[in-house]
Design an enzyme around this catalytic site. Structure first.
Site, PDB file in Angstrom:
ATOM      1  N   GLU A 113       0.825  -1.203   0.000  1.00  0.00           N
ATOM      2  CA  GLU A 113       0.000   0.000   0.000  1.00  0.00           C
ATOM      3  C   GLU A 113       0.864   1.260   0.000  1.00  0.00           C
ATOM      4  O   GLU A 113       0.573   2.230  -0.714  1.00  0.00           O
ATOM      5  CB  GLU A 113      -0.948  -0.017   1.196  1.00  0.00           C
ATOM      6  CG  GLU A 113      -2.047  -1.062   1.055  1.00  0.00           C
ATOM      7  CD  GLU A 113      -2.971  -1.113   2.256  1.00  0.00           C
ATOM      8  OE1 GLU A 113      -4.158  -0.820   2.096  1.00  0.00           O
ATOM      9  OE2 GLU A 113      -2.491  -1.455   3.359  1.00  0.00           O
ATOM     10  N   GLU A 133      -4.263  -9.761   2.894  1.00  0.00           N
ATOM     11  CA  GLU A 133      -5.148  -9.531   4.045  1.00  0.00           C
ATOM     12  C   GLU A 133      -6.387 -10.425   4.033  1.00  0.00           C
ATOM     13  O   GLU A 133      -6.874 -10.843   5.093  1.00  0.00           O
ATOM     14  CB  GLU A 133      -5.570  -8.055   4.084  1.00  0.00           C
ATOM     15  CG  GLU A 133      -4.469  -7.082   4.500  1.00  0.00           C
ATOM     16  CD  GLU A 133      -3.611  -6.611   3.343  1.00  0.00           C
ATOM     17  OE1 GLU A 133      -2.836  -5.658   3.539  1.00  0.00           O
ATOM     18  OE2 GLU A 133      -3.687  -7.196   2.238  1.00  0.00           O
TER      19      GLU A 133
END
Length: 259
Positions: A113, A133
């Protein structure tokens, strides 16, 4: 906090290049104290008018960052973790100058990210990217916002919903990575990539970046109005725009004031 007081990152500025290095090898995991230090460094960068480009990288050769510390996702810490982690991206959005991620190894979860939030991304040939995730029954908020804007939406969904990793060459093929460099020459190749930007006017770099972001979601006519406004009312009032045009007409090298 001085540079010497950072425990988990390094930060420095030289010749217009600010370099923020996540310094928790071998995997440069982002725990709350590390992310707090990153926010301090980004605040410094925001206040420093000498910076033309911010580069974020990771210490060592194994990882840019393997992501946010899983233990910091627990109910007693998650609110603070999200506040500090997302503070990184809010600050990156506020920066007037371009940003570059130099990914030297794995960039997973929150590490990916951070990398994709930069304006440009270069990677070593051994780099791996992934948002795992979903395998922990959670999702990455930043990647959920950014990834579908950067790569074909169906591919973004596949990466976010499946949690698979991809290599540097595939990341480049889908438009996530600007350049892939050999692992053995990565540091030198990154410096070669960065060097041309540092010869340019900070004012022009900032105006161009601002315009690209300001027009991104607008219809053409509105986008052109916005670009014209920035060009005429902001850029053309800078010292460097005047200097650049004058230097070209006078057949000499420009001397930037970066204002």
């Amino acid at each position: 906090m001085s540079s010497a007081q950072f425990q988990f990152i390094t930060y420095g500025v030289a010749d217009g290049l600010a370099t923020l290095t996540i310094n928790r090898p071998p995997f440069n995991v982002l725990d709350i104290p590390t992310m707090e230090e990153m926010n301090v460094a980004l605040d410094r960068c925001l206040a420093d008018n000498s910076v033309k480009l911010l580069m974020i990288t990771g210490a060592g050769e194994k990882a840019f960052s393997a992501g946010v510390e899983v233990a910091d996702h627990t109910p007693d810490k998650v609110d603070r973790m999200i506040e500090v982690f997302h503070g990184i991206f809010r600050r990156m959005q506020q920066l007037p100058i371009p940003t570059l991620a130099a990914v030297n190894g794995v960039a997973l979860g929150g590490g990916m990210e951070v990398a994709i939030a930069c304006d440009m991304l270069v990677a070593a040939s051994n780099a791996k990217f992934g948002q795992p995730e979903i395998k922990l029954a959670v999702f990455p908020p930043i990647a959920a916002v950014l990834l579908p804007r950067l790569v074909p939406p169906a591919r973004a969904l596949e990466l976010l919903l499946g949690g698979e990793n991809i290599g540097a060459d595939e990341a480049k093929a889908i438009g996530l990575v600007n350049r892939v460099f050999a692992k053995e020459s990565f540091a030198a190749d990154v410096q070669g990539f960065v060097a041309p930007f540092l010869t340019l006017s900070r004012a022009a770099l900032a105006s161009t970046r601002k315009t690209i972001r300001a027009v991104a979601d607008k219809p053409f006519a509105a986008a052109l109005d916005t670009a014209e406004n920035i060009y005429l009312k902001e850029l053309m009032n800078t010292d460097d725009a005047k200097e650049g045009l004058a230097a070209f007409l006078e057949k000499r090298k420009p001397v930037w004031r970066n204002t």
